[in-house]
Write an enzyme that holds these catalytic residues in place. Structure first.
Site, mmCIF file in Angstrom:
data_model
loop_
_atom_site.group_PDB
_atom_site.id
_atom_site.type_symbol
_atom_site.label_atom_id
_atom_site.label_comp_id
_atom_site.label_asym_id
_atom_site.label_seq_id
_atom_site.Cartn_x
_atom_site.Cartn_y
_atom_site.Cartn_z
ATOM 1 N N ARG A 263 -10.891 11.529 -18.860
ATOM 2 C CA ARG A 263 -11.363 10.393 -18.098
ATOM 3 C C ARG A 263 -10.237 9.647 -17.392
ATOM 4 O O ARG A 263 -10.472 8.610 -16.754
ATOM 5 C CB ARG A 263 -11.988 9.424 -19.084
ATOM 6 C CG ARG A 263 -13.499 9.455 -19.103
ATOM 7 C CD ARG A 263 -13.831 8.138 -19.446
ATOM 8 N NE ARG A 263 -14.986 7.512 -19.835
ATOM 9 C CZ ARG A 263 -16.062 7.920 -20.407
ATOM 10 N NH1 ARG A 263 -16.249 9.142 -20.687
ATOM 11 N NH2 ARG A 263 -16.989 7.098 -20.683
ATOM 12 N N ARG B 151 -32.363 3.243 -22.011
ATOM 13 C CA ARG B 151 -31.926 4.413 -22.766
ATOM 14 C C ARG B 151 -32.082 4.211 -24.274
ATOM 15 O O ARG B 151 -31.791 3.139 -24.800
ATOM 16 C CB ARG B 151 -30.453 4.715 -22.474
ATOM 17 C CG ARG B 151 -29.894 5.763 -23.462
ATOM 18 C CD ARG B 151 -28.648 6.410 -22.990
ATOM 19 N NE ARG B 151 -27.543 5.477 -22.829
ATOM 20 C CZ ARG B 151 -26.372 5.844 -22.315
ATOM 21 N NH1 ARG B 151 -26.183 7.077 -21.902
ATOM 22 N NH2 ARG B 151 -25.413 4.957 -22.192
ATOM 23 N N ARG C 286 -27.522 1.593 -27.452
ATOM 24 C CA ARG C 286 -26.069 1.449 -27.553
ATOM 25 C C ARG C 286 -25.632 0.018 -27.309
ATOM 26 O O ARG C 286 -26.151 -0.654 -26.421
ATOM 27 C CB ARG C 286 -25.381 2.406 -26.561
ATOM 28 C CG ARG C 286 -25.265 3.810 -27.121
ATOM 29 C CD ARG C 286 -24.840 4.826 -26.103
ATOM 30 N NE ARG C 286 -23.657 4.462 -25.322
ATOM 31 C CZ ARG C 286 -23.079 5.302 -24.468
ATOM 32 N NH1 ARG C 286 -23.541 6.540 -24.306
ATOM 33 N NH2 ARG C 286 -22.033 4.906 -23.775
ATOM 34 N N ARG D 229 -17.965 -0.963 -17.390
ATOM 35 C CA ARG D 229 -17.765 0.485 -17.525
ATOM 36 C C ARG D 229 -17.689 1.137 -16.144
ATOM 37 O O ARG D 229 -16.905 2.068 -15.930
ATOM 38 C CB ARG D 229 -18.900 1.100 -18.352
ATOM 39 C CG ARG D 229 -18.772 0.794 -19.844
ATOM 40 C CD ARG D 229 -20.078 0.946 -20.592
ATOM 41 N NE ARG D 229 -20.624 2.296 -20.529
ATOM 42 C CZ ARG D 229 -21.881 2.601 -20.788
ATOM 43 N NH1 ARG D 229 -22.750 1.653 -21.115
ATOM 44 N NH2 ARG D 229 -22.279 3.851 -20.730
HETATM 45 P P1 G5P Z 1 -19.566 7.781 -23.148
HETATM 46 O O1 G5P Z 1 -20.435 7.899 -24.322
HETATM 47 O O2 G5P Z 1 -18.948 8.995 -22.590
HETATM 48 P P2 G5P Z 1 -20.397 7.113 -20.464
HETATM 49 O O3 G5P Z 1 -20.395 5.692 -20.078
HETATM 50 O O4 G5P Z 1 -19.418 7.964 -19.806
HETATM 51 O O5 G5P Z 1 -20.377 7.023 -22.046
HETATM 52 P P3 G5P Z 1 -23.052 7.702 -20.791
HETATM 53 O O6 G5P Z 1 -23.433 6.244 -20.806
HETATM 54 O O7 G5P Z 1 -23.100 8.440 -22.083
HETATM 55 O O8 G5P Z 1 -21.681 7.869 -20.136
HETATM 56 P P4 G5P Z 1 -24.319 9.899 -19.435
HETATM 57 O O9 G5P Z 1 -24.088 10.738 -20.615
HETATM 58 O O10 G5P Z 1 -23.671 10.253 -18.152
HETATM 59 O O11 G5P Z 1 -24.021 8.375 -19.723
HETATM 60 O O12 G5P Z 1 -25.867 9.777 -19.130
HETATM 61 P P5 G5P Z 1 -27.166 10.174 -20.021
HETATM 62 O O13 G5P Z 1 -27.114 9.527 -21.349
HETATM 63 O O14 G5P Z 1 -27.414 11.616 -19.928
HETATM 64 O O15 G5P Z 1 -28.295 9.455 -19.132
HETATM 65 C C1 G5P Z 1 -28.376 8.051 -19.078
HETATM 66 C C2 G5P Z 1 -29.855 7.631 -19.215
HETATM 67 O O16 G5P Z 1 -30.555 8.035 -18.040
HETATM 68 C C3 G5P Z 1 -30.605 8.288 -20.382
HETATM 69 O O17 G5P Z 1 -31.529 7.354 -20.906
HETATM 70 C C4 G5P Z 1 -31.351 9.453 -19.719
HETATM 71 O O18 G5P Z 1 -32.528 9.807 -20.432
HETATM 72 C C5 G5P Z 1 -31.678 8.846 -18.369
HETATM 73 N N1 G5P Z 1 -31.838 9.798 -17.259
HETATM 74 C C6 G5P Z 1 -31.193 10.969 -17.029
HETATM 75 N N2 G5P Z 1 -31.606 11.540 -15.892
HETATM 76 C C7 G5P Z 1 -32.540 10.694 -15.362
HETATM 77 C C8 G5P Z 1 -33.342 10.722 -14.181
HETATM 78 O O19 G5P Z 1 -33.311 11.650 -13.362
HETATM 79 N N3 G5P Z 1 -34.158 9.664 -13.978
HETATM 80 C C9 G5P Z 1 -34.252 8.620 -14.873
HETATM 81 N N4 G5P Z 1 -35.090 7.604 -14.602
HETATM 82 N N5 G5P Z 1 -33.510 8.572 -15.995
HETATM 83 C C10 G5P Z 1 -32.670 9.578 -16.236
HETATM 84 O O20 G5P Z 1 -18.381 6.774 -23.457
HETATM 85 C C11 G5P Z 1 -18.647 5.536 -24.077
HETATM 86 C C12 G5P Z 1 -17.364 4.765 -24.271
HETATM 87 O O21 G5P Z 1 -16.494 5.496 -25.126
HETATM 88 C C13 G5P Z 1 -15.136 5.378 -24.695
HETATM 89 C C14 G5P Z 1 -15.139 4.363 -23.576
HETATM 90 O O22 G5P Z 1 -14.993 3.086 -24.128
HETATM 91 C C15 G5P Z 1 -16.555 4.526 -22.990
HETATM 92 O O23 G5P Z 1 -17.002 3.395 -22.285
HETATM 93 N N6 G5P Z 1 -14.656 6.700 -24.243
HETATM 94 C C16 G5P Z 1 -13.428 6.954 -23.766
HETATM 95 N N7 G5P Z 1 -12.353 6.163 -23.551
HETATM 96 C C17 G5P Z 1 -11.251 6.738 -23.035
HETATM 97 N N8 G5P Z 1 -11.171 8.047 -22.703
HETATM 98 C C18 G5P Z 1 -12.216 8.875 -22.908
HETATM 99 N N9 G5P Z 1 -12.123 10.180 -22.568
HETATM 100 C C19 G5P Z 1 -13.410 8.342 -23.459
HETATM 101 N N10 G5P Z 1 -14.616 8.882 -23.768
HETATM 102 C C20 G5P Z 1 -15.361 7.875 -24.237
HETATM 103 MG MG MG Z 2 -23.217 10.435 -22.560
#
Ligand code: G5P
Ligand code: MG
Length: 220
Positions: A94, A128, A161, A172
């Site tokens: 990231r 979510r 979450r 974020r």
């Molecule tokens: P995370 O856990 O990696 P993020 O913020 O990168 O968190 P997140 O929130 O997990 O990403 P995602 O995985 O990209 O999102 O998305 P998802 O969960 O699949 O979909 C989001 C929602 O939309 C779900 O409810 C899904 O059902 C819905 N959805 C999907 N498609 C559709 C659609 O077509 N229509 C609709 N209506 N809905 C849809 O990281 C969390 C934290 O951990 C740390 C950081 O603090 C970060 O903020 N972290 C790191 N820090 C530093 N370096 C790293 N490498 C890090 N990794 C994590």
């Molecule tokens: Mg995710």
């Protein structure tokens, strides 16, 4: 054997809520790649109250990235423990520094970049729901669980979450803009970046599936 399998190493990128977890689930189902999510790993540490989890919780709840050395060590250790050579990384790297740490260990074949508008994202994250042990994600509007509040597979309770509040989502997205966007350039210059733009996972998915089918069958 008909299929000579070779190592396939992929990264899925995109802003928070762009559908990385959702698409990863489909990739695992269709192609059997091993999925490793940095966010899931951090949340498991928080849940288990490990020292690392307790240290990182406030950072995550405030929508900030955790330090590069912490996450790189965590992921690279986890990768060493997995005795499978093909994988899909979600949420790591990231920052450019994390991408360099990964490159020191092995090179990535394909980077799938989900390009979803921020407006779409904000709506999604407030509705979510998550099954913490497996990382399975639901959405009240998009893919609701069969029984409200419960995981389809295990019947266990779902959670929301702590970092999905509107204010934290804004932070974020800023962190993504400043620290993660440069990673796209990094991979573009290496010729492995594949970008998929849209507002609906169901419309983006067939294109990703086609690309991976092609890439995986071209390997020998
Ligand atoms: P995370 O856990 O990696 P993020 O913020 O990168 O968190 P997140 O929130 O997990 O990403 P995602 O995985 O990209 O999102 O998305 P998802 O969960 O699949 O979909 C989001 C929602 O939309 C779900 O409810 C899904 O059902 C819905 N959805 C999907 N498609 C559709 C659609 O077509 N229509 C609709 N209506 N809905 C849809 O990281 C969390 C934290 O951990 C740390 C950081 O603090 C970060 O903020 N972290 C790191 N820090 C530093 N370096 C790293 N490498 C890090 N990794 C994590
Ligand atoms: Mg995710």
């Amino acid at each position: 054997k008909m299929l000579l399998q070779r190592i396939f190493r992929a990264v899925i990128m995109g802003p928070p809520g762009s559908g990385k977890g959702t698409v990863s689930g489909r990739i695992v189902k269709s192609f059997g790649l091993m999925h490793l999510s940095s966010g899931d790993l951090l949340r498991a540490n928080i849940k288990a109250k490990t020292e690392l989890g307790l240290l990182m919780k406030s950072c995550i709840d405030q929508g900030q990235l955790v330090p590069d050395d912490v996450i790189s060590r965590l992921i690279l250790t986890e990768m060493r423990n997995i005795d499978q050579s093909s994988w899909l990384l979600d949420g790591f790297p990231r920052t450019v520094s994390q991408a360099e740490s990964l490159d020191n260990v092995c090179s990535v074949n394909t980077v799938i970049n989900l390009d979803v508008p921020y407006q779409t994202i904000k709506q999604r994250l407030t509705s979510r729901w998550l099954h913490l042990p497996s990382g399975r994600v639901y959405n009240i509007d998009f893919n609701p669980p069969k029984i409200a509040g419960l995981d389809d597979v295990t019947g266990e309770p779902l959670i929301q979450r702590d970092d999905d509040t509107p204010e934290t989502v804004t932070r974020r997205l800023k962190a993504y803009e400043n620290q993660t966007r440069p990673v796209l350039e990094y991979y573009r210059s290496k010729g492995v970046l594949e970008t998929f733009s849209g507002t609906e996972t169901n419309k983006i998915w067939p294109h990703i599936q086609a690309l991976l089918s092609k890439k995986l069958s071209l390997q020998n």
